[in-house]
Write an enzyme that holds these catalytic residues in place. Structure first.
Site, PDB file in Angstrom:
ATOM      1  N   ARG A 100      43.137  40.099  42.303  1.00 23.52           N
ATOM      2  CA  ARG A 100      42.241  40.851  43.392  1.00 23.52           C
ATOM      3  C   ARG A 100      43.123  42.142  43.430  1.00 23.52           C
ATOM      4  O   ARG A 100      44.299  41.841  44.050  1.00 23.52           O
ATOM      5  CB  ARG A 100      42.084  40.134  44.733  1.00 23.52           C
ATOM      6  CG  ARG A 100      41.188  38.541  44.441  1.00 23.52           C
ATOM      7  CD  ARG A 100      40.723  38.191  45.750  1.00 23.52           C
ATOM      8  NE  ARG A 100      41.659  37.896  46.857  1.00 23.52           N
ATOM      9  CZ  ARG A 100      41.652  37.808  47.895  1.00 23.52           C
ATOM     10  NH1 ARG A 100      40.249  37.577  48.496  1.00 23.52           N
ATOM     11  NH2 ARG A 100      42.625  37.286  48.941  1.00 23.52           N
TER      12      ARG A 100
ATOM     13  N   THR B   5      41.291  46.530  47.877  1.00 24.47           N
ATOM     14  CA  THR B   5      40.020  46.526  48.301  1.00 24.47           C
ATOM     15  C   THR B   5      39.108  45.216  48.087  1.00 24.47           C
ATOM     16  O   THR B   5      38.128  44.908  48.314  1.00 24.47           O
ATOM     17  CB  THR B   5      39.443  47.346  46.914  1.00 24.47           C
ATOM     18  OG1 THR B   5      39.742  46.468  45.824  1.00 24.47           O
ATOM     19  CG2 THR B   5      39.735  48.765  46.795  1.00 24.47           C
TER      20      THR B   5
ATOM     21  N   ASP C 147      48.743  31.759  49.045  1.00 22.72           N
ATOM     22  CA  ASP C 147      48.475  32.312  47.947  1.00 22.72           C
ATOM     23  C   ASP C 147      48.610  31.135  46.706  1.00 22.72           C
ATOM     24  O   ASP C 147      49.893  30.663  46.412  1.00 22.72           O
ATOM     25  CB  ASP C 147      49.207  33.541  47.645  1.00 22.72           C
ATOM     26  CG  ASP C 147      48.701  34.217  46.193  1.00 22.72           C
ATOM     27  OD1 ASP C 147      48.797  35.493  46.545  1.00 22.72           O
ATOM     28  OD2 ASP C 147      49.112  33.543  45.432  1.00 22.72           O
TER      29      ASP C 147
ATOM     30  N   ASP D  35      50.983  32.203  43.864  1.00 23.16           N
ATOM     31  CA  ASP D  35      52.505  32.210  44.072  1.00 23.16           C
ATOM     32  C   ASP D  35      52.992  30.776  44.280  1.00 23.16           C
ATOM     33  O   ASP D  35      54.286  30.578  43.904  1.00 23.16           O
ATOM     34  CB  ASP D  35      52.549  33.221  45.413  1.00 23.16           C
ATOM     35  CG  ASP D  35      52.275  34.531  45.180  1.00 23.16           C
ATOM     36  OD1 ASP D  35      52.785  34.764  43.880  1.00 23.16           O
ATOM     37  OD2 ASP D  35      52.202  35.268  46.083  1.00 23.16           O
TER      38      ASP D  35
HETATM   39  C1  PRP Z   1      43.388  34.275  43.496  1.00 23.54           C
HETATM   40  C2  PRP Z   1      42.585  33.037  43.301  1.00 23.54           C
HETATM   41  C3  PRP Z   1      41.347  33.506  42.845  1.00 23.54           C
HETATM   42  C4  PRP Z   1      40.965  34.710  43.786  1.00 23.54           C
HETATM   43  C5  PRP Z   1      39.852  34.236  44.825  1.00 23.54           C
HETATM   44  O1  PRP Z   1      43.769  34.948  42.566  1.00 23.54           O
HETATM   45  O2  PRP Z   1      43.462  32.367  42.361  1.00 23.54           O
HETATM   46  O3  PRP Z   1      41.337  34.033  41.560  1.00 23.54           O
HETATM   47  O4  PRP Z   1      42.327  35.055  44.435  1.00 23.54           O
HETATM   48  O5  PRP Z   1      39.576  35.457  45.734  1.00 23.54           O
HETATM   49  P1  PRP Z   1      38.352  35.967  45.818  1.00 23.54           P
HETATM   50  O6  PRP Z   1      37.412  34.779  45.747  1.00 23.54           O
HETATM   51  O7  PRP Z   1      38.109  36.820  47.076  1.00 23.54           O
HETATM   52  O8  PRP Z   1      38.352  36.773  44.504  1.00 23.54           O
HETATM   53  P2  PRP Z   1      44.736  36.262  42.637  1.00 23.54           P
HETATM   54  O9  PRP Z   1      43.831  37.496  42.692  1.00 23.54           O
HETATM   55  O10 PRP Z   1      45.719  36.263  43.982  1.00 23.54           O
HETATM   56  O11 PRP Z   1      45.355  36.221  41.424  1.00 23.54           O
HETATM   57  P3  PRP Z   1      46.473  35.310  40.764  1.00 23.54           P
HETATM   58  O12 PRP Z   1      46.095  34.205  40.480  1.00 23.54           O
HETATM   59  O13 PRP Z   1      46.996  36.000  39.609  1.00 23.54           O
HETATM   60  O14 PRP Z   1      47.543  35.143  41.841  1.00 23.54           O
HETATM   61  N1  URA Z   2      43.590  33.782  46.979  1.00 18.88           N
HETATM   62  C1  URA Z   2      44.352  32.988  47.145  1.00 18.88           C
HETATM   63  O1  URA Z   2      45.200  32.395  46.493  1.00 18.88           O
HETATM   64  N2  URA Z   2      44.507  32.376  48.411  1.00 18.88           N
HETATM   65  C2  URA Z   2      43.340  32.692  49.501  1.00 18.88           C
HETATM   66  O2  URA Z   2      43.639  32.018  50.644  1.00 18.88           O
HETATM   67  C3  URA Z   2      42.445  33.615  49.172  1.00 18.88           C
HETATM   68  C4  URA Z   2      42.460  34.150  47.747  1.00 18.88           C
END
Ligand code: PRP
Ligand code: URA
Length: 209
Positions: free
Chosen positions: A104, A108, A200, A203
């Site tokens: 994400r 945005t 997160d 993380d």
């Molecule tokens: C997180 C999570 C989803 C997304 C959810 O990933 O694992 O993929 O956010 O958010 P949304 O429903 O608003 O799209 P992130 O973008 O943090 O990436 P990562 O898994 O690489 O940390």
């Molecule tokens: N992605 C995450 O990892 N946590 C949240 O709460 C939302 C998006």
């Protein structure tokens, strides 16, 4: 409209409490994500078709059942979805695993795709998409749109925590996709985080913060 299953199993609810706790470290967090994914997979595969076979026990010939060759593929959304893979493969070791990379954009909140590798025979498979978090729904909607271009037989989506906003958006965008949710939380905050959520997920799984 897609069927939404919200898990009410005591083991899942119990493990979710420890998963949410800010004091839970990465190693325990990873283990819990895997265990919850395995328990959810048990429910998400409830409709797999069976066929009857004959099995000779030490006592008699029994008419028993085996899964009738329906092929599965799991597709984790990178990164955090990777944490769910070992748990689901423990239940369905013969499944194939595809990967779709999305993150994400922090400003945005829109998903940005950077990787997609799916099994070559995906047209013959039912796909279960894995991501611990369904927040705005953007990542899941985009991942499923990409996977649909390769014409799998059926798609299901499995997440550990969902926000009502993301659940509604996903149902609207992909009404043919059944959704399995570990817990449905209250709302999204101004930064797109699920409240109360768990922070997160990527993380916390990979210890990057
Ligand atoms: C997180 C999570 C989803 C997304 C959810 O990933 O694992 O993929 O956010 O958010 P949304 O429903 O608003 O799209 P992130 O973008 O943090 O990436 P990562 O898994 O690489 O940390
Ligand atoms: N992605 C995450 O990892 N946590 C949240 O709460 C939302 C998006």
């Amino acid at each position: 409209m897609a069927k939404v299953t919200i898990m009410d199993h005591p083991l899942i609810q119990h493990k979710l409490t420890f998963l949410r706790n800010e004091k839970t470290g990465s190693m325990e967090f990873r283990n819990l994500v895997g265990e919850i994914a395995m328990l959810m997979c048990y429910e998400a595969t409830r409709d797999l078709p069976l066929k009857e076979v004959e099995t000779k026990t030490p006592v008699a010939v029994a008419k028993t059942k085996v899964i009738s060759g329906k092929k599965l593929a799991f597709v984790p959304i990178l990164r955090a979805g990777l944490g769910m893979v070992d748990g689901v493969l423990a239940l369905v070791p013969s499944a194939r695993v595809g990967h779709i990379g999305l993150y994400r954009d922090p400003q945005t909140l829109m998903p940005v795709e950077y990787y997609c590798k799916l099994p070559a025979d995906i047209q013959e498979r039912e796909v279960i998409v894995l991501d611990p978090m369904l927040a705005t729904g953007g990542s899941a909607i985009d991942a499923i749109t990409q996977i649909k271009k390769r014409s799998p037989k059926e798609i299901k989506f499995m997440c550990i925590i969902a926000a009502p906003e993301g659940l509604e958006a996903l149902q609207k965008a992909h009404p043919d996709v059944d959704i399995f949710v570990g817990a449905l939380d209250d709302h999204l905050n101004d930064h797109g985080y699920i409240v109360p959520g768990l922070g997160d997920a990527g993380d916390r799984i990979f210890g990057t913060k």
